[in-house]
Design a protein around this motif. Structure first.
Motif, mmCIF file in Angstrom:
data_model
loop_
_atom_site.group_PDB
_atom_site.id
_atom_site.type_symbol
_atom_site.label_atom_id
_atom_site.label_comp_id
_atom_site.label_asym_id
_atom_site.label_seq_id
_atom_site.Cartn_x
_atom_site.Cartn_y
_atom_site.Cartn_z
ATOM 1 N N GLY A 49 0.802 -1.207 0.000
ATOM 2 C CA GLY A 49 0.000 0.000 0.000
ATOM 3 C C GLY A 49 0.836 1.258 0.000
ATOM 4 N N GLY A 50 0.152 2.392 -0.113
ATOM 5 C CA GLY A 50 0.773 3.702 -0.048
ATOM 6 C C GLY A 50 0.144 4.522 1.064
ATOM 7 N N ALA A 88 14.501 22.400 19.094
ATOM 8 C CA ALA A 88 13.995 22.751 17.768
ATOM 9 C C ALA A 88 12.694 22.021 17.490
ATOM 10 C CB ALA A 88 15.026 22.410 16.699
ATOM 11 N N GLN A 89 11.746 22.705 16.855
ATOM 12 C CA GLN A 89 10.446 22.110 16.544
ATOM 13 C C GLN A 89 9.965 22.553 15.163
ATOM 14 O OE1 GLN A 89 7.788 23.303 19.701
ATOM 15 N NE2 GLN A 89 8.420 21.627 21.032
ATOM 16 N N SER A 90 9.141 21.709 14.545
ATOM 17 C CA SER A 90 8.457 22.081 13.306
ATOM 18 C C SER A 90 7.412 21.013 12.990
ATOM 19 C CB SER A 90 9.429 22.216 12.127
ATOM 20 O OG SER A 90 9.904 20.947 11.721
ATOM 21 N N SER A 91 6.497 21.329 12.081
ATOM 22 C CA SER A 91 5.475 20.384 11.609
ATOM 23 C C SER A 91 5.551 20.304 10.101
ATOM 24 C CB SER A 91 4.081 20.831 12.039
ATOM 25 O OG SER A 91 3.978 20.886 13.439
ATOM 26 N N THR A 92 5.314 19.111 9.553
ATOM 27 C CA THR A 92 5.391 18.945 8.104
ATOM 28 C C THR A 92 4.623 17.695 7.689
ATOM 29 O OG1 THR A 92 6.923 18.905 6.222
ATOM 30 C CG2 THR A 92 7.469 17.532 8.105
ATOM 31 N N ALA A 93 4.480 17.501 6.376
ATOM 32 C CA ALA A 93 3.789 16.340 5.807
ATOM 33 C C ALA A 93 4.778 15.480 5.028
ATOM 34 C CB ALA A 93 2.638 16.788 4.911
ATOM 35 N N GLY A 94 4.396 14.247 4.765
ATOM 36 C CA GLY A 94 5.249 13.335 4.009
ATOM 37 C C GLY A 94 4.428 12.246 3.347
ATOM 38 N N TYR A 95 5.126 11.314 2.699
ATOM 39 C CA TYR A 95 4.447 10.216 2.009
ATOM 40 C C TYR A 95 5.370 9.008 1.999
ATOM 41 C CZ TYR A 95 7.506 11.801 -1.769
ATOM 42 O OH TYR A 95 8.607 12.175 -2.503
ATOM 43 N N GLY A 96 4.790 7.831 1.710
ATOM 44 C CA GLY A 96 5.600 6.624 1.696
ATOM 45 C C GLY A 96 4.813 5.401 1.277
ATOM 46 N N VAL A 97 5.375 4.221 1.549
ATOM 47 C CA VAL A 97 4.775 2.944 1.160
ATOM 48 C C VAL A 97 4.902 1.961 2.321
ATOM 49 C CG1 VAL A 97 5.213 3.252 -1.300
ATOM 50 C CG2 VAL A 97 6.959 2.192 0.128
ATOM 51 N N VAL A 245 0.326 11.387 12.341
ATOM 52 C CA VAL A 245 -0.883 10.646 11.983
ATOM 53 C C VAL A 245 -0.799 10.321 10.496
ATOM 54 C CG1 VAL A 245 -2.345 11.566 13.789
ATOM 55 C CG2 VAL A 245 -2.116 12.829 11.665
ATOM 56 N N ARG A 246 -1.328 9.162 10.114
ATOM 57 C CA ARG A 246 -1.204 8.690 8.735
ATOM 58 C C ARG A 246 -2.535 8.173 8.206
ATOM 59 N NH1 ARG A 246 4.504 5.245 9.037
ATOM 60 N NH2 ARG A 246 5.783 7.009 9.758
ATOM 61 N N ALA A 247 -2.674 8.269 6.893
ATOM 62 C CA ALA A 247 -3.808 7.669 6.191
ATOM 63 C C ALA A 247 -3.252 6.931 4.984
ATOM 64 C CB ALA A 247 -4.813 8.731 5.755
ATOM 65 N N GLY A 248 -3.776 5.748 4.715
ATOM 66 C CA GLY A 248 -3.234 4.947 3.630
ATOM 67 C C GLY A 248 -4.280 4.124 2.931
ATOM 68 N N LEU A 249 -3.886 3.566 1.804
ATOM 69 C CA LEU A 249 -4.741 2.700 1.000
ATOM 70 C C LEU A 249 -3.901 1.499 0.568
ATOM 71 C CD1 LEU A 249 -7.691 2.817 -0.053
ATOM 72 C CD2 LEU A 249 -6.761 3.659 -2.213
ATOM 73 N N GLY A 250 -4.412 0.279 0.819
ATOM 74 C CA GLY A 250 -3.632 -0.920 0.511
ATOM 75 C C GLY A 250 -4.467 -1.975 -0.183
ATOM 76 N N TYR A 251 -3.766 -3.026 -0.616
ATOM 77 C CA TYR A 251 -4.432 -4.160 -1.287
ATOM 78 C C TYR A 251 -3.844 -5.460 -0.758
ATOM 79 C CZ TYR A 251 -6.519 -7.138 -4.826
ATOM 80 O OH TYR A 251 -7.251 -8.116 -5.456
ATOM 81 N N LYS A 252 -4.729 -6.369 -0.301
ATOM 82 C CA LYS A 252 -4.298 -7.681 0.174
ATOM 83 C C LYS A 252 -4.528 -8.714 -0.910
ATOM 84 C CE LYS A 252 -6.397 -10.696 2.724
ATOM 85 N NZ LYS A 252 -5.870 -11.958 2.145
#
Length: 253
Positions: A49-50, A88-97, A245-252
């Motif tokens: 999934g991603g 040091a602090q910061s907030s950001t977004a990302g992506y992955g698999v 926090v993450r949200a994803g979509l996968g296939y089994k």
């Protein structure tokens, strides 16, 4: 004989009418079921999934991390008033698999998963110092900063979940490796004619661990959605803590 034939005809008529009144039975297709039905899906097998994430990073930067750079500045007058750096602090977004395998025993699901995030987390700390003369006039200004970046982190997780209808709530724990870059800067005005060192950069491989919880939800066929919380701790010269926090979509399969 005629009575037996009449009884057989009547029995056949009643059976046909009863069959016509029966509702259609649900049909299971693929690895899961056709959507959010009451049938219990089979979570056992391989999956991929991603995912996307959003989080906050806090890095424990030493207050004197830039002392070596600051020492290269020579003041023509009163001593510089270098101010220490805070966390040091910061907030950001990302992506992955992600990819893994589940084993299922009744409602208990145990598995192993490889998870990767390209996050671009960059925590920044900076400070400004002012030097005054006897008349409270500013005679020198200093600026110093440090940026801790974690661009990639891959982990291997152990998962444990409980199948509840089409939902699979789970918890996980694992360890992994990532890339950490530390950029340091300093400036002062006025400075002597001697060329000072104004910056330094270092990139290294770091390690850490992660833990969290989430839920996978069957959508249709082998397709499932994921929502998850993860805590990451990167241990190195500069310790970093990431909540995401993450949200994803996968296939089994």
């Amino acid at each position: 004989m005629r009575g037996l034939l009449l009884a057989a005809v009547m029995l056949g008529t009643v059976s046909a009418a009863h069959a016509a009144d029966m509702p259609d039975l649900p049909i299971l297709r693929g690895s899961f079921t056709d959507g959010l039905t009451n049938a219990r899906p089979n979570w056992q097998g391989y999956y991929v999934g991603g995912q996307g994430d959003y989080g906050k990073i806090t890095s424990k930067i030493s207050s004197t991390i830039n002392s070596d750079i600051q020492s290269t500045f020579v003041t023509p007058g009163p001593a510089y008033n270098w101010q220490p750096l805070a966390a040091a602090q910061s907030s950001t977004a990302g992506y992955g698999v992600f990819a893994g395998y589940n084993g299922q025993w009744d409602d208990v699901v145990l598995g192993i998963e490889a998870n990767y995030i390209h996050g671009g987390f960059k925590s920044t700390s900076s400070s400004t110092g002012l030097t005054f003369d006897n008349t409270s006039t500013v005679v020198a200004t200093t600026k110093t900063s440090a940026v801790v970046g974690i661009s990639d982190f891959g982990s291997l997780r152990m998962r444990a979940g409980y199948a509840w209808g089409c939902f699979l709530p789970y918890a996980f724990f694992g360890g992994g490796l990532g890339s950490q870059t530390v950029d340091r800067y300093a400036s002062a005005s006025p400075a002597s004619v001697q060329p000072p060192t104004t910056s330094a950069t270092k990139t290294k491989l770091v390690y850490g661990y992660s833990a969290g919880a989430g839920v996978d939800v069957v959508l249709v066929g082998g397709l499932f959605a994921r929502a998850e919380y993860e805590y990451q701790r990167v241990t190195s010269d500069i310790e970093s803590n990431i909540h995401s926090v993450r949200a994803g979509l996968g296939y089994k399969f």
